[in-house]
Design a protein around this motif. Sequence first.
Motif, mmCIF file in Angstrom:
data_model
loop_
_atom_site.group_PDB
_atom_site.id
_atom_site.type_symbol
_atom_site.label_atom_id
_atom_site.label_comp_id
_atom_site.label_asym_id
_atom_site.label_seq_id
_atom_site.Cartn_x
_atom_site.Cartn_y
_atom_site.Cartn_z
ATOM 1 N N LEU A 33 -1.737 -11.402 -1.488
ATOM 2 C CA LEU A 33 -0.645 -10.684 -0.838
ATOM 3 C C LEU A 33 -1.063 -9.232 -0.690
ATOM 4 O O LEU A 33 -1.369 -8.564 -1.676
ATOM 5 C CB LEU A 33 0.636 -10.797 -1.669
ATOM 6 C CG LEU A 33 1.251 -12.203 -1.651
ATOM 7 C CD1 LEU A 33 2.326 -12.334 -2.708
ATOM 8 C CD2 LEU A 33 1.830 -12.516 -0.290
ATOM 9 N N GLY A 34 -1.079 -8.773 0.539
ATOM 10 C CA GLY A 34 -1.481 -7.392 0.796
ATOM 11 C C GLY A 34 -0.272 -6.535 1.074
ATOM 12 O O GLY A 34 0.236 -5.822 0.212
ATOM 13 N N CYS A 35 0.230 -6.654 2.284
ATOM 14 C CA CYS A 35 1.301 -5.751 2.719
ATOM 15 C C CYS A 35 2.685 -6.249 2.354
ATOM 16 O O CYS A 35 3.612 -5.477 2.232
ATOM 17 C CB CYS A 35 1.206 -5.588 4.231
ATOM 18 S SG CYS A 35 1.523 -7.149 5.107
ATOM 19 N N GLU A 36 2.849 -7.542 2.229
ATOM 20 C CA GLU A 36 4.147 -8.177 1.990
ATOM 21 C C GLU A 36 5.168 -7.890 3.078
ATOM 22 O O GLU A 36 6.371 -7.953 2.841
ATOM 23 C CB GLU A 36 4.716 -7.792 0.618
ATOM 24 C CG GLU A 36 3.827 -8.234 -0.510
ATOM 25 C CD GLU A 36 4.510 -8.144 -1.858
ATOM 26 O OE1 GLU A 36 5.056 -7.070 -2.152
ATOM 27 O OE2 GLU A 36 4.489 -9.135 -2.603
ATOM 28 N N GLY A 38 4.161 -8.876 6.568
ATOM 29 C CA GLY A 38 3.784 -9.593 7.777
ATOM 30 C C GLY A 38 2.768 -8.917 8.668
ATOM 31 O O GLY A 38 2.640 -9.270 9.835
ATOM 32 N N VAL A 39 2.028 -7.954 8.154
ATOM 33 C CA VAL A 39 1.093 -7.251 9.019
ATOM 34 C C VAL A 39 -0.365 -7.648 8.777
ATOM 35 O O VAL A 39 -1.146 -7.787 9.715
ATOM 36 C CB VAL A 39 1.253 -5.716 8.866
ATOM 37 C CG1 VAL A 39 0.194 -4.977 9.662
ATOM 38 C CG2 VAL A 39 2.639 -5.297 9.312
ATOM 39 N N CYS A 40 -0.743 -7.889 7.515
ATOM 40 C CA CYS A 40 -2.173 -7.974 7.218
ATOM 41 C C CYS A 40 -2.747 -9.384 7.340
ATOM 42 O O CYS A 40 -3.934 -9.544 7.577
ATOM 43 C CB CYS A 40 -2.447 -7.429 5.822
ATOM 44 S SG CYS A 40 -1.865 -8.485 4.482
ATOM 45 N N GLY A 41 -1.944 -10.405 7.128
ATOM 46 C CA GLY A 41 -2.441 -11.768 7.264
ATOM 47 C C GLY A 41 -3.195 -12.311 6.058
ATOM 48 O O GLY A 41 -3.611 -13.470 6.063
ATOM 49 N N ALA A 42 -3.381 -11.499 5.004
ATOM 50 C CA ALA A 42 -4.130 -11.970 3.831
ATOM 51 C C ALA A 42 -3.453 -13.181 3.201
ATOM 52 O O ALA A 42 -4.100 -14.028 2.587
ATOM 53 C CB ALA A 42 -4.254 -10.844 2.808
ATOM 54 N N CYS A 43 -2.138 -13.274 3.363
ATOM 55 C CA CYS A 43 -1.352 -14.294 2.678
ATOM 56 C C CYS A 43 -1.249 -15.604 3.463
ATOM 57 O O CYS A 43 -0.481 -16.490 3.094
ATOM 58 C CB CYS A 43 0.053 -13.760 2.442
ATOM 59 S SG CYS A 43 0.938 -13.474 3.988
ATOM 60 N N ARG A 53 2.567 -16.876 7.491
ATOM 61 C CA ARG A 53 2.396 -15.817 6.495
ATOM 62 C C ARG A 53 3.280 -16.156 5.301
ATOM 63 O O ARG A 53 4.500 -16.260 5.447
ATOM 64 C CB ARG A 53 2.823 -14.483 7.084
ATOM 65 C CG ARG A 53 1.852 -13.963 8.146
ATOM 66 C CD ARG A 53 2.506 -12.903 8.934
ATOM 67 N NE ARG A 53 1.726 -11.979 9.739
ATOM 68 C CZ ARG A 53 0.487 -12.050 10.145
ATOM 69 N NH1 ARG A 53 -0.277 -13.049 9.775
ATOM 70 N NH2 ARG A 53 -0.036 -11.129 10.909
ATOM 71 N N CYS A 55 4.133 -14.395 2.916
ATOM 72 C CA CYS A 55 5.039 -13.315 2.501
ATOM 73 C C CYS A 55 6.289 -13.315 3.371
ATOM 74 O O CYS A 55 7.270 -12.661 3.046
ATOM 75 C CB CYS A 55 4.359 -11.955 2.565
ATOM 76 S SG CYS A 55 4.009 -11.380 4.240
HETATM 77 S S1 FES Z 1 0.875 -10.030 2.682
HETATM 78 FE FE1 FES Z 1 0.328 -9.031 4.515
HETATM 79 S S2 FES Z 1 0.959 -10.480 6.006
HETATM 80 FE FE2 FES Z 1 1.646 -11.348 4.187
#
Ligand code: FES
Lengths: 154, 291
Positions: A33-36, A38-43, A53, A55
Amino acid sequence: MRVNGVHYEREIEPRMTLGDFLRHEIGLTGTHLGCEHGVCGACTVLIDGRTGRSCLAFAMQEDGSEITTVESLAQGGELNILQQAFQDHHALQCGFCTPGMLMTLTELLRDNQNPNETEVRETLTGNLCRCTGYAAIVEAALDAAQRLAAAREA
Amino acid sequence: MKPAPFDYHRPISLDEALDLLSNLENAKILAGGQSLIAMMNFRFVQPDHLVDLARIPELTGIEERDGVIRIGAMTRQRDLEFSDVIAQRLPLVKAGLAHVGHRQTRNRGTIGGSLSHADPSAELPMLALAQDATIEVRSTRGARRLPAREFLRGYLDVAIELDEIVTAVEFPCWRAGHGWGFHEFARRHGDFAIAGAAALLELGEDQTVERVSITLNGVDVTPVRLTSAEDVMRGRRLDAELICAAAAETRHLEPLEDAHAGAVYRRHLAKMLTQRALGDAAKAGALIASV
Ligand code: FES
Ligand code: FES
């Protein structure tokens, strides 16, 4: 909820996101989980076979769903073709974005067996990487598509 | 961040959902969650109740009847993107959908959710306005239908009451072979658009413009129809000059300024994108008209 083929049942608070559920409730910390928001896509994980996503989903919503995470890719301690291509092309540095990249590309390579570079790049617009500059990730994805094609023929 | 606590409800029929909404205080509808959950994670929004519409079968689906495409509000954007009916009958909508967020968000995001969120730079509200779509809403008090231009009331604001649910959206189709064009500028494909333009054209004899629709997003608190440009074009012979004259009508716009772009830049973008969208529409339309 089934995660990577295993059935899990937990009592949870409604506000728990799917990402937190995977990491904290069942201990699958491969999903990052990066941004939580919906922006980074890590999740990114697969929810009933489609990327989403984790998050931006509450675990409650996925009651009864089939979730697939990055932990499902390697089998018997062996990297799968896409993961191996990532390693060979140095497609990760810190590795934070990698689980999301792998799941997004897993969906792409399933639906489009012979993507071109534009298609790969367009698909990856939903995943941010702060390290690699994307070039190596795109190369790895294209190479994985070829290796998968070769594997299918063999 | 993490959202504030709330109670979660998962009705399995529309009537149950409407009952819940009319009885609960500070309740919010959860559709695809691709905007709402982000806002809850930031605690911009703190509902006490979430009513999840995902398991209500009657809210999903695409069907065509008498030249109108009816889309259930909970239909996922990804399913629209790959629908044959949409591709054939609403090519502009298909083109615009490719710009809606990213693949992961389109997999979950719904048409009703995007319309109700009404972000001024979002594509679906703009497409609804461009096609003169009708929004159907229901509550325990009954059903009503609103044209997109009334529904989209303001910045993140739509003309529905707290106990109402958007149940479907109806898009009237344009004549087979109509021209269409969609152009958008964003910093990164799939990000919020700085500005965008959507154009629809129907040509008659001698390339005369019979019907035209020009819609912009990102230049005001809601998407806007460039009606003065439509007036300039209607009844005139379509050529490059006419397109330039129509695009020049963007000079009357007074776009918003924000951290991403100033008003002058947005106005310039609006003009160029309108020109390109009309150019594409003209190519597609003229091709058909000449055969
Ligand atoms: S944590 Fe960044 S998009 Fe879900
Ligand atoms: S490898 Fe570090 S963010 Fe992508």
